[in-house]
Scaffold this motif. Structure first.
Motif, PDB file in Angstrom:
ATOM      1  N   CYS A 256      37.771  41.118  42.191  1.00 30.93           N
ATOM      2  CA  CYS A 256      36.885  41.576  43.277  1.00 30.93           C
ATOM      3  C   CYS A 256      37.671  42.079  44.481  1.00 30.93           C
ATOM      4  O   CYS A 256      37.256  43.021  45.153  1.00 30.93           O
ATOM      5  CB  CYS A 256      35.957  40.438  43.695  1.00 30.93           C
ATOM      6  SG  CYS A 256      34.744  40.013  42.436  1.00 30.93           S
TER       7      CYS A 256
ATOM      8  N   CYS B 239      35.842  40.681  38.234  1.00 35.01           N
ATOM      9  CA  CYS B 239      34.734  41.246  39.001  1.00 35.01           C
ATOM     10  C   CYS B 239      33.607  41.625  38.034  1.00 35.01           C
ATOM     11  O   CYS B 239      33.814  42.405  37.104  1.00 35.01           O
ATOM     12  CB  CYS B 239      35.215  42.483  39.766  1.00 35.01           C
ATOM     13  SG  CYS B 239      33.874  43.312  40.641  1.00 35.01           S
ATOM     14  N   ALA B 240      32.419  41.038  38.293  1.00 33.67           N
ATOM     15  CA  ALA B 240      31.297  41.280  37.376  1.00 33.67           C
ATOM     16  C   ALA B 240      30.610  42.616  37.661  1.00 33.67           C
ATOM     17  O   ALA B 240      29.804  43.093  36.849  1.00 33.67           O
ATOM     18  CB  ALA B 240      30.294  40.143  37.485  1.00 33.67           C
ATOM     19  N   GLY B 241      30.935  43.198  38.813  1.00 35.29           N
ATOM     20  CA  GLY B 241      30.261  44.454  39.179  1.00 35.29           C
ATOM     21  C   GLY B 241      31.060  45.689  38.804  1.00 35.29           C
ATOM     22  O   GLY B 241      30.582  46.812  38.948  1.00 35.29           O
TER      23      GLY B 241
ATOM     24  N   TRP C 118      32.290  36.773  44.043  1.00 35.18           N
ATOM     25  CA  TRP C 118      31.125  37.601  43.698  1.00 35.18           C
ATOM     26  C   TRP C 118      30.156  37.705  44.888  1.00 35.18           C
ATOM     27  O   TRP C 118      29.562  38.742  45.117  1.00 35.18           O
ATOM     28  CB  TRP C 118      30.380  37.005  42.486  1.00 35.18           C
ATOM     29  CG  TRP C 118      31.140  37.088  41.189  1.00 35.18           C
ATOM     30  CD1 TRP C 118      32.341  37.676  40.967  1.00 35.18           C
ATOM     31  CD2 TRP C 118      30.728  36.547  39.922  1.00 35.18           C
ATOM     32  NE1 TRP C 118      32.726  37.546  39.659  1.00 35.18           N
ATOM     33  CE2 TRP C 118      31.745  36.851  38.986  1.00 35.18           C
ATOM     34  CE3 TRP C 118      29.614  35.830  39.472  1.00 35.18           C
ATOM     35  CZ2 TRP C 118      31.670  36.478  37.638  1.00 35.18           C
ATOM     36  CZ3 TRP C 118      29.535  35.461  38.135  1.00 35.18           C
ATOM     37  CH2 TRP C 118      30.558  35.781  37.234  1.00 35.18           C
TER      38      TRP C 118
ATOM     39  N   CYS D 168      31.552  40.331  47.268  1.00 39.02           N
ATOM     40  CA  CYS D 168      32.061  41.579  46.688  1.00 39.02           C
ATOM     41  C   CYS D 168      30.947  42.631  46.639  1.00 39.02           C
ATOM     42  O   CYS D 168      29.901  42.399  46.030  1.00 39.02           O
ATOM     43  CB  CYS D 168      32.591  41.299  45.276  1.00 39.02           C
ATOM     44  SG  CYS D 168      32.948  42.781  44.327  1.00 39.02           S
TER      45      CYS D 168
ATOM     46  N   CYS E 295      29.868  43.488  43.029  1.00 41.17           N
ATOM     47  CA  CYS E 295      29.089  42.430  42.361  1.00 41.17           C
ATOM     48  C   CYS E 295      27.677  42.381  42.940  1.00 41.17           C
ATOM     49  O   CYS E 295      26.688  42.238  42.190  1.00 41.17           O
ATOM     50  CB  CYS E 295      29.770  41.070  42.520  1.00 41.17           C
ATOM     51  SG  CYS E 295      31.244  40.915  41.488  1.00 41.17           S
TER      52      CYS E 295
HETATM   53 ZN    ZN Z   1      33.259  41.741  42.202  1.00 38.34          ZN
END
Ligand code: ZN
Ligand code: ACM
Length: 549
Positions: free
Chosen positions: A296, A315-317, A353, A356, A359
């Motif tokens: 992130c 980073c999930a985004g 997250w 971020c 995210c």
């Molecule tokens: Zn992220």
């Protein structure tokens, strides 16, 4: 007291010792031979479900050089026969001849055809014609030959006298796991093979191989060579429990895909499935060090020289994260044929997250309100990807927090509550709660008197007392418990002897949990079986904790 010393005492008190000496010699030889033969016992560990000695007595004499036979053109049966011969040679110095399709005159016959739905079921029969091990599958034969191996133990000689018996056996649980963290510390391919040998000796059938961590990435990904080359090396390692002092020594090591395949093939001969774990989205500093754009903050990140839980996770985004994971898991699936693939999911803080923009934008796009659901989004994506490859995901119990994907199996480690909740939702569950299954804990009360552990206290008696199916579950819900597993994390375990010491004899205890019906278990009787097993450990130079608490 030895035979010569008996004679010397006898000579001292009896002047006519010559005749008496002969008689005494004869009696002693008979007694000593009987004593050696008495060492064969079918009360092996784990204890088989049913052992019926022939009420009329009788013994079969197995002679050095006897033939073990199996159906020709069945490679797994050939391997079983060869392994039996190898084990008896190593354990007892006793030689067998391996020969396919011998109809008459074979001392040991391995054959299929047992009617039983359990692949591990076997029937071991000793009568005047010889020894027969019949299995529902080749796997069942393997379990049966391990029982024969342990019954014979370390007693060598030219003949082994086996009492007539009928043994019927099958395990209580289909999943009988052992986890090994080779990321905090790296262990050689040779030691992993020895680890698998020890598992097989105990009837375990699932090797949960923890391959990646903040402290090192240990799986070669051919399309991203730097991942293992750079991600496996930490510059140094903290001394003690994050004491703030460092050893100044680079530490690394990883497994090539070729080595992984070699381990999978070795395990397959022992009827052990290898479940690889790439832990996501946390425990990823090994990867983030090489690809900081996947974090992130954008890094830089170092391969962690300390222990604990890092707040830096994938980073999930960032759409590149899923691309990266699919690339890694794609290669993982090429190397590991296991139907079960572990995606980790534990100890992944969500603080990055929260802060971020990528995210948060992803959450908005998906209509999510909690960061936990972002982890579920990744899990579901990976589930779809792996399901399309015919695989099933396992996740640590944190994966339940945002709602588990449909097919996911839960590995319950923070107690049994996660497993109970999952079973109630009709998810399959593997029980590995810290209180009973974390063998990185100390096994003796006096922790100063033993090799390092992470803390805690888990004596062998506590492991033995584990009941993997909680009483809170209904009979139907209880069926979702696939089995139990012990976990060996290695922050404080750096060498093979130390790993073995942590494993043994707590592995003995879990193996009886995995195999035996609860009403059959008995800790005092277990200790007797264990004492005999320890002779084998001494013979094979396995390290173990000698004290039982
Ligand atoms: Zn992220
Ligand atoms: C775990 O022990 N972090 C699964």
């Amino acid at each position: 007291m030895t035979f010569p010393s008996v004679i010397r005492i006898f000579e001292a008190i009896n002047p006519k010792y010559d005749t008496m000496k002969r008689i005494l010699s004869f009696v002693c030889v008979v007694l000593m031979t009987a004593f050696a033969w008495a060492e064969v016992t079918y009360d092996v560990l784990p204890l088989p479900r049913s052992i019926e000695l022939n009420p009329k007595g009788g013994e079969y004499v197995l002679t050095e050089g006897a033939v073990v036979t199996y159906p020709a053109s069945n490679a797994q049966m050939a391997s079983n026969a060869q392994l039996l011969a190898k084990y008896l040679k190593e354990d007892a110095g006793f030689g067998l001849k391996v020969q396919p399709d011998v109809k008459k005159g074979a001392a040991i016959t391995l054959c299929l055809g047992l009617k039983n739905d359990c692949p591990d079921a076997y029937l071991l029969k000793v009568d005047k014609k010889g020894i027969t091990i019949q299995g529902a599958t080749e796997e069942g034969i393997f379990r049966g030959l391990m029982t024969l191996r342990k019954a014979i133990g370390t007693e060598g000689g030219e003949k082994i006298l086996l009492p007539f018996v009928t043994i019927q056996d099958e395990p209580r649980f289909a999943y009988r796991g052992v986890h090994f963290d080779t990321a905090r510390h790296f262990f050689s391919v040779d030691f992993i093979k020895e680890f698998l040998d020890i598992m097989a000796l105990h009837g375990c059938n699932q090797f949960h191989w923890h391959l990646t961590e903040d402290q090192g990435w240990r799986f070669e990904v051919k399309s991203m060579p730097e991942l293992a080359q750079k991600g496996s090396v930490r510059k140094q390692t903290v001394i003690g429990r994050n004491a703030g002092i460092y050893d100044g020594q680079p530490y690394g090591g990883y497994y090539t895909q070729q080595e992984c395949r070699e381990i999978v093939a070795y395990a397959a001969k022992l009827f052990i499935n290898v479940i690889p774990e790439i832990d996501l989205p946390g425990h990823m500093l090994g990867a983030l060090h090489v690809y900081p754009e996947l974090g992130c903050t954008g890094g830089p990140y170092e391969v962690w020289p300390i222990w604990g839980v890092s707040e830096d996770v994938l980073c999930a985004g960032n759409p590149k994260t899923l691309e990266f994971l699919k690339q890694v898991y794609g290669e993982l699936c090429d190397v590991f044929p296991s139907k079960l693939i572990h995606i980790g999911g534990d100890e992944s803080p969500r603080v990055r997250w929260k802060n971020c923009p990528k995210c948060q934008a992803k959450m908005k796009e998906l209509g999510l309100t909690r960061e936990a659901e972002l982890q579920t989004y990744i899990n579901k994506e990976m589930d779809k990807f792996l399901t399309a490859k015919g695989r099933t995901i396992i996740g640590w119990d944190e994966t339940l927090e945002g709602g588990l994907s449909e097919n996911g199996i839960v590995m319950s480690w923070r107690g049994m509550k996660g497993g109970i909740a999952a079973a109630r939702q009709h998810h399959r569950v593997i029980m590995t709660p810290t209180d009973y299954c974390y063998i990185d804990y100390y096994q003796l009360k006096d922790d100063w008197a033993q090799p390092h552990g992470i803390g805690g206290y888990l004596p062998v008696s506590k492991v033995y007392s584990m009941e993997p199916v909680p009483a809170e579950l209904s009979k139907e819900e209880g069926k979702f418990i696939m089995g139990a597993q012990v976990n060996l994390w290695t922050e404080y375990v750096g060498y093979p002897d130390h790993a073995m010491y942590m494993l043994l004899p707590r592995l003995d205890a879990i193996s009886e949990v995995q195999w035996m019906q609860p009403e059959q278990k008995d800790f005092e009787a277990f200790k007797v079986r264990l004492a005999r097993m320890e002779k084998l450990y001494d013979k094979l130079n396995y390290k173990y904790c000698h004290k039982i608490e």
